[in-house]
Design an enzyme around this catalytic site. Structure first.
Site, PDB file in Angstrom:
ATOM      1  N   ASP A   1      35.987 -11.133  13.193  1.00 39.77           N
ATOM      2  CA  ASP A   1      35.037 -11.743  14.407  1.00 39.77           C
ATOM      3  C   ASP A   1      33.648 -12.188  14.037  1.00 39.77           C
ATOM      4  OD1 ASP A   1      37.268 -11.402  16.061  1.00 39.77           O
ATOM      5  OD2 ASP A   1      36.297  -9.441  16.956  1.00 39.77           O
TER       6      ASP A   1
ATOM      7  N   HIS B   1      21.589 -18.320 -12.439  1.00 40.30           N
ATOM      8  CA  HIS B   1      22.021 -18.323 -11.143  1.00 40.30           C
ATOM      9  C   HIS B   1      21.988 -16.775 -10.683  1.00 40.30           C
ATOM     10  CE1 HIS B   1      23.984 -22.561 -11.368  1.00 40.30           C
ATOM     11  NE2 HIS B   1      22.814 -22.337 -11.195  1.00 40.30           N
TER      12      HIS B   1
ATOM     13  N   ASP C   1      13.135 -18.842  -7.718  1.00 35.77           N
ATOM     14  CA  ASP C   1      13.631 -20.293  -7.311  1.00 35.77           C
ATOM     15  C   ASP C   1      14.090 -19.886  -5.929  1.00 35.77           C
ATOM     16  OD1 ASP C   1      14.885 -22.420  -7.349  1.00 35.77           O
ATOM     17  OD2 ASP C   1      15.875 -22.041  -9.095  1.00 35.77           O
TER      18      ASP C   1
ATOM     19  N   ASP D   1      13.258 -27.272  -2.982  1.00 32.92           N
ATOM     20  CA  ASP D   1      13.742 -26.484  -4.363  1.00 32.92           C
ATOM     21  C   ASP D   1      12.547 -26.226  -5.370  1.00 32.92           C
ATOM     22  OD1 ASP D   1      15.323 -25.629  -6.274  1.00 32.92           O
ATOM     23  OD2 ASP D   1      16.350 -27.241  -6.874  1.00 32.92           O
TER      24      ASP D   1
ATOM     25  N   HIS E   1      19.488 -26.000 -19.624  1.00 34.13           N
ATOM     26  CA  HIS E   1      20.325 -26.914 -18.398  1.00 34.13           C
ATOM     27  C   HIS E   1      19.214 -28.224 -18.408  1.00 34.13           C
ATOM     28  CE1 HIS E   1      16.295 -25.744 -16.235  1.00 34.13           C
ATOM     29  NE2 HIS E   1      16.660 -24.406 -16.804  1.00 34.13           N
TER      30      HIS E   1
ATOM     31  N   HIS F   1      17.596 -33.019 -10.843  1.00 37.30           N
ATOM     32  CA  HIS F   1      18.657 -33.303 -10.209  1.00 37.30           C
ATOM     33  C   HIS F   1      18.256 -33.975  -9.220  1.00 37.30           C
ATOM     34  CE1 HIS F   1      18.014 -29.845  -7.431  1.00 37.30           C
ATOM     35  NE2 HIS F   1      17.873 -29.033  -8.440  1.00 37.30           N
TER      36      HIS F   1
ATOM     37  N   HIS G   1      21.655 -29.798  -4.575  1.00 37.60           N
ATOM     38  CA  HIS G   1      22.007 -30.843  -5.675  1.00 37.60           C
ATOM     39  C   HIS G   1      22.726 -32.160  -5.144  1.00 37.60           C
ATOM     40  CE1 HIS G   1      22.637 -27.306  -8.984  1.00 37.60           C
ATOM     41  NE2 HIS G   1      21.301 -27.228  -8.437  1.00 37.60           N
TER      42      HIS G   1
ATOM     43  N   GLU H   1      12.055 -29.468 -13.314  1.00 39.47           N
ATOM     44  CA  GLU H   1      12.341 -28.062 -13.664  1.00 39.47           C
ATOM     45  C   GLU H   1      12.555 -27.509 -14.998  1.00 39.47           C
ATOM     46  OE1 GLU H   1      15.834 -26.473 -11.849  1.00 39.47           O
ATOM     47  OE2 GLU H   1      16.208 -28.195 -10.845  1.00 39.47           O
TER      48      GLU H   1
ATOM     49  N   TYR I   1      14.141 -19.562 -21.686  1.00 36.58           N
ATOM     50  CA  TYR I   1      14.839 -18.166 -21.329  1.00 36.58           C
ATOM     51  C   TYR I   1      15.089 -17.520 -22.827  1.00 36.58           C
ATOM     52  CZ  TYR I   1      15.301 -21.462 -17.487  1.00 36.58           C
ATOM     53  OH  TYR I   1      15.314 -22.153 -16.515  1.00 36.58           O
TER      54      TYR I   1
ATOM     55  N   ARG J   1      10.830 -20.461 -15.502  1.00 33.92           N
ATOM     56  CA  ARG J   1      11.093 -21.969 -14.953  1.00 33.92           C
ATOM     57  C   ARG J   1       9.982 -22.309 -14.116  1.00 33.92           C
ATOM     58  NH1 ARG J   1      15.918 -21.190 -13.882  1.00 33.92           N
ATOM     59  NH2 ARG J   1      15.961 -20.627 -11.651  1.00 33.92           N
TER      60      ARG J   1
ATOM     61  N   GLU K   1       9.327 -25.348 -11.277  1.00 33.39           N
ATOM     62  CA  GLU K   1      10.132 -26.547 -10.492  1.00 33.39           C
ATOM     63  C   GLU K   1       9.481 -27.057  -9.349  1.00 33.39           C
ATOM     64  OE1 GLU K   1      13.846 -25.155  -8.968  1.00 33.39           O
ATOM     65  OE2 GLU K   1      14.525 -27.301  -8.770  1.00 33.39           O
TER      66      GLU K   1
END
Ligand code: GLY
Ligand code: MN
Ligand code: MN
Length: 455
Positions: free
Chosen positions: A40, A248, A265, A276, A359, A363, A370, A401, A405, A422, A424
């Site tokens: 529900d 992520h 992020d 972003d 990475h 993008h 993305h 970005e 790491y 990072r 960005e």
């Protein structure tokens, strides 16, 4: 321009593409289904981006059908919206529906019908259309529906009616359009980025050692929703200490500790458009020496990439510029060994940097975080060879970005362990370069420290 005209113009532009490709045809684009979360209870509803782009309609249970008829020289388009019928009982529980009676005037669409007659009507609309533009291989359910509609048209064969004989990917056409943002879209994206920038400031200023990641996420969400944003554009990453090296990661319950970094992020979605932004800052408000060193390298890499974000350059040039600065920085700090790699060029060519930067730098950004659009040039002339990277043009929007790491390892100086950084920002490409629409939040290390000190 009023909003209705905007969507009509987009449908017209798509119709023109269909006319150019096949002289006419029919396009079918459904919105996203509702998704159950558990009993529900549903996931917050989010329309399909392509469907919304062409209609401005946010309700579930809707399909757009465009009939493009051409006479060789010119074309005409008539659009049909299938939507949920008015239903007093359901509307008491779930909210007001626009309904097919009001839809044509409200949305500026030629015809609207209840979605209960979709099957029957599509049998009629598909009849004698040579070319159909659909989402190819979208889902088992979409395939099932298409089979059903085709069967209905084939059933009329003895009356001289023919089903479509060509199927084309409608997404390719829409996504090419979506890659170039119009003034209306860029205006929303500027506002979305401004809200997200404020949210990052709020989180930085709230941050104190001993807090948990989810508490900073709450600060972000407060600013998003309090500013009128409908949703996050993606799940917020709030990553303290070693979590900053997990690309992520989601905001979890890890305690934010003095001496460690926090990487956020996060970006809101406003009126269907994403922002972003990533910022990395010291939990106690002051970067350590090694953190600052890697931070400044990452920022210099971002500046180099920003310098290459201009019309006429390829999509890969900002990435290549960032890569050069990052890799040189890794060599300078002896995280990569010049004695083993020989040269900067070799460190890049062999991909040695990937251990610390895994990475891409950019993008597309738009309705989807993305966003859609080919990263390669799509002209027929290059169809048989590898297509070159896309040339950047005014009104495209990309993220920039770069990151570093550094996970613990025996061959890495312990001073650098668990530093994940990072930075960005969101860039609208214009005639001379790019406009950074997310710089409402400081990015220089000194400015971040000052901001946190004055909290
Ligand atoms: N937030 C997703 C990304 O930066 O690509
Ligand atoms: Mn991004
Ligand atoms: Mn991001």
């Amino acid at each position: 321009m009023n909003k209705i005209n905007l969507y009509q113009l987009r449908r017209n532009a798509l119709a023109k593409e269909i006319f150019t490709k096949t002289g006419g045809g029919i396009a079918i684009i459904s919105t996203a289904p509702e998704m159950a979360r558990n009993r529900d209870s549903e996931f917050p509803y989010r329309h399909d981006s392509d469907f919304f782009y062409l209609t401005g309609f946010e309700e579930p249970g809707a399909t757009l059908v465009m009939q493009v008829s051409g006479n060789g020289k010119d074309y005409d388009v008539q659009s049909h919206l299938f939507c949920r019928p008015k239903d007093l009982e359901r509307e008491i529980w779930d909210g007001i529906r626009l309904g097919p009676e009001a839809a044509p005037k409200t949305l500026g669409i030629e015809f609207a019908h209840s979605n209960q007659v979709l099957d029957q009507k599509l049998g009629e609309l598909l009849a004698d259309q040579d070319a159909a533009y659909i989402r190819l291989a979208e889902s088992a359910e979409a395939d099932r529906l298409l089979r059903h509609w085709m069967k209905q048209v084939r059933g009329q064969a003895r009356s001289g009616v023919n089903p479509p004989s060509e199927f084309h990917d409608v997404e390719a056409l829409i996504h090419e359009m979506r890659l170039f943002k119009d003034v209306h879209e860029i205006d929303i994206m500027r506002r979305a980025a401004a809200i997200s920038a404020r949210a990052h400031i709020r989180a930085m200023q709230a941050c104190k050692p001993g807090m948990r990641e989810y508490q900073l996420e709450a600060e972000l969400l407060h600013e998003f929703r309090n500013s009128g944003s409908q949703s996050v554009a993606y799940n917020s990453i709030v990553a303290g200490g070693e979590n900053s090296c997990i690309l992520h990661y989601r905001a979890g319950s890890t305690e934010l500790r003095s001496g460690e970094l926090c990487l956020i992020d996060a970006g809101c979605e406003l009126d269907g458009y994403a922002s972003d932004i990533t910022r990395t800052f010291p939990v106690n408000g002051k970067f350590t020496g090694p953190q600052r060193t890697l931070y400044d390298i990452t920022l210099a890499a971002q500046e180099a990439a920003i310098g290459m974000t201009k019309p006429g350059n390829t999509f890969m040039q900002p990435h290549e510029a960032a890569l050069k600065v990052l890799t040189q920085g890794l060599l300078d700090e002896k995280l990569l060994k010049l004695s083993e790699l020989g040269s900067l060029e070799n460190a890049i060519e062999t991909g040695a940097y990937r251990r610390f930067y895994m990475h891409r730098t950019s993008h597309w950004l738009g309705m989807d975080v993305h966003d859609v659009g080919s990263y390669r040039e799509t002209t027929q002339a290059q169809a048989s060879t590898e297509k070159p990277w896309r040339i950047l043009k005014s009104s495209m929007v990309i993220t920039i970005e770069p990151g570093l790491y550094i996970r613990p390892a025996d061959d890495i100086d312990e001073a650098f362990w668990n530093i994940g950084i990072r930075i960005e920002d969101d860039a609208v490409i214009n005639d001379s370069g790019c406009e950074l629409i997310s710089r409402g939040v400081p990015v220089k290390a000194d400015e971040i420290e000052a901001l946190m000190k004055n909290a």
